[in-house]
Design an enzyme around this catalytic site. Sequence first.
Site, mmCIF file in Angstrom:
data_model
loop_
_atom_site.group_PDB
_atom_site.id
_atom_site.type_symbol
_atom_site.label_atom_id
_atom_site.label_comp_id
_atom_site.label_asym_id
_atom_site.label_seq_id
_atom_site.Cartn_x
_atom_site.Cartn_y
_atom_site.Cartn_z
ATOM 1 N N ALA A 290 14.870 -12.607 -4.638
ATOM 2 C CA ALA A 290 15.787 -11.674 -3.977
ATOM 3 C C ALA A 290 15.743 -11.784 -2.456
ATOM 4 O O ALA A 290 16.667 -11.351 -1.763
ATOM 5 C CB ALA A 290 15.457 -10.233 -4.387
ATOM 6 N N ALA B 82 8.430 -5.218 -5.508
ATOM 7 C CA ALA B 82 7.007 -5.237 -5.177
ATOM 8 C C ALA B 82 6.581 -6.683 -5.279
ATOM 9 O O ALA B 82 6.643 -7.278 -6.350
ATOM 10 C CB ALA B 82 6.207 -4.365 -6.136
ATOM 11 N N TYR C 133 -4.578 2.593 1.670
ATOM 12 C CA TYR C 133 -3.150 2.605 1.370
ATOM 13 C C TYR C 133 -2.306 3.044 2.577
ATOM 14 O O TYR C 133 -1.841 2.229 3.353
ATOM 15 C CB TYR C 133 -2.814 3.436 0.106
ATOM 16 C CG TYR C 133 -1.440 3.059 -0.390
ATOM 17 C CD1 TYR C 133 -1.269 2.076 -1.360
ATOM 18 C CD2 TYR C 133 -0.292 3.603 0.210
ATOM 19 C CE1 TYR C 133 -0.001 1.662 -1.732
ATOM 20 C CE2 TYR C 133 0.972 3.193 -0.154
ATOM 21 C CZ TYR C 133 1.115 2.232 -1.126
ATOM 22 O OH TYR C 133 2.372 1.806 -1.483
#
Length: 396
Positions: free
Chosen positions: A112, A140, A235
């Site tokens: 993509a 992802a 994170y």
Amino acid sequence: MIIEPKTRGFICLTSHPTGCEKNVLNQIDYIKSKPSTTNGPKKVLVIGASTGFGLASRITSAYGSEASTIGVFFEKPPSEGRPASPGWYNSAAFETQAHKDGLYAKSINGDAFSHDIKAQTLQLIKEDLGEIDMLIYSLASPVRTHPDTGKRYKSVLKPIGDTFTNNTVDFHTGVVKEISIEPCSGDDIDNTIAVMGGEDWQMWIDLLKSENVLSKDFKTVAYSYIGPSLTEAVYRKGTIGKAKDHLEATAFKITDSLKDINGKGYVSVNKALVTQASSAIPVIPLYISLLYKVMKEEGIHEGCIEQIERLFNERLYAEDLQLDDAGRIRVDDWEMRDDIQAKVLELWKDATTETLPNIGDLEGYKTDFFNLFGFNVEGVDYDKDVNEMVAIPGLQ
Ligand code: NAD
Ligand code: NA
């Protein structure tokens, strides 16, 4: 052939077509069990449509408001004796069922991030749909080759500044142990932003806008994560968090660029869930196994499909988006509830190899992990011979 799970580290190398099909049909049934909406999306492009939140978005669009869907994904097809990747079987199952139900569903398998796949997708929209009213961006990926320069970027999951030390669990063995992750260095932050930030999302929108295939009142949504202070260093305040900051900022730029068609770019912050992407992040599996336990006890546990159904019907296509201070949609609201987080934090302190099977939902974690690949799915006979050579009916 008979297909069994074959794991290596955080990945499973095999996948089961019948189990993947069952997962997809279960998600379709879930959406059909909800009241149908008339104002939902009608012509939808999903980038990252084959697994996780992207697949759930495709199913919610198709079965919630009878949308025509084009799915873009990057999956490995089967070869004789070698099963495909699970997203392949998921897409085959979805498109087979959608076609039976009279719904338009086609897909494009490839990178993509490339100009080529964008051009193919644009062509397909022009030929078949004319325009789209929704684009879901749910990629992802650990790597991205930049389409203009050919440079290949690798994302990393590292803290910024200091070494991060905390507990994690190997969910295969159940062993809880401390791990330390060295801080990022060099171009790690920029590289991670290049892969998981918003540049590619913006490129999709710019192309489709310039070719006039975005409808009036067009909406686009990308998915983000925040999470608790426990995982913050690795994170949200780590390299991946910088990429998510960039993605979130891109939503506003997209909205600015779509003013003349009253288009809107949003980020939805979703709940922590077991997906192929999240099981590779250190510390997260231990957090998720405790979170699942607490949320299931409270009766507020959700999977991808429940999350996306709520996103569409109670936020995106409802009266009030309930945006937070930073302009984001929050369907992580139940995960982030003070009482839920307080309980998880308490359990975290007590979590050891010995206690985890009782205080955490390690079994739920494992089941979800194997389910991703079509294994351990209820109602599937794994002793039965299956044909691994499954085709995706709408593949271009
Ligand atoms: P996933 O691994 O299940 O899905 C990734 C999708 O991207 C698949 O369809 C895959 O085929 C596709 N893909 C990957 N590389 C591609 C490429 N180069 N070209 C085309 N397609 C490609 O991941 P997920 O967990 O559903 O994540 C989707 C988004 O949701 C991510 O932005 C993630 O950060 C976010 N999110 C995840 C969680 C979580 O806990 N899993 C929580 C909140 C937000
Ligand atoms: Na996805």
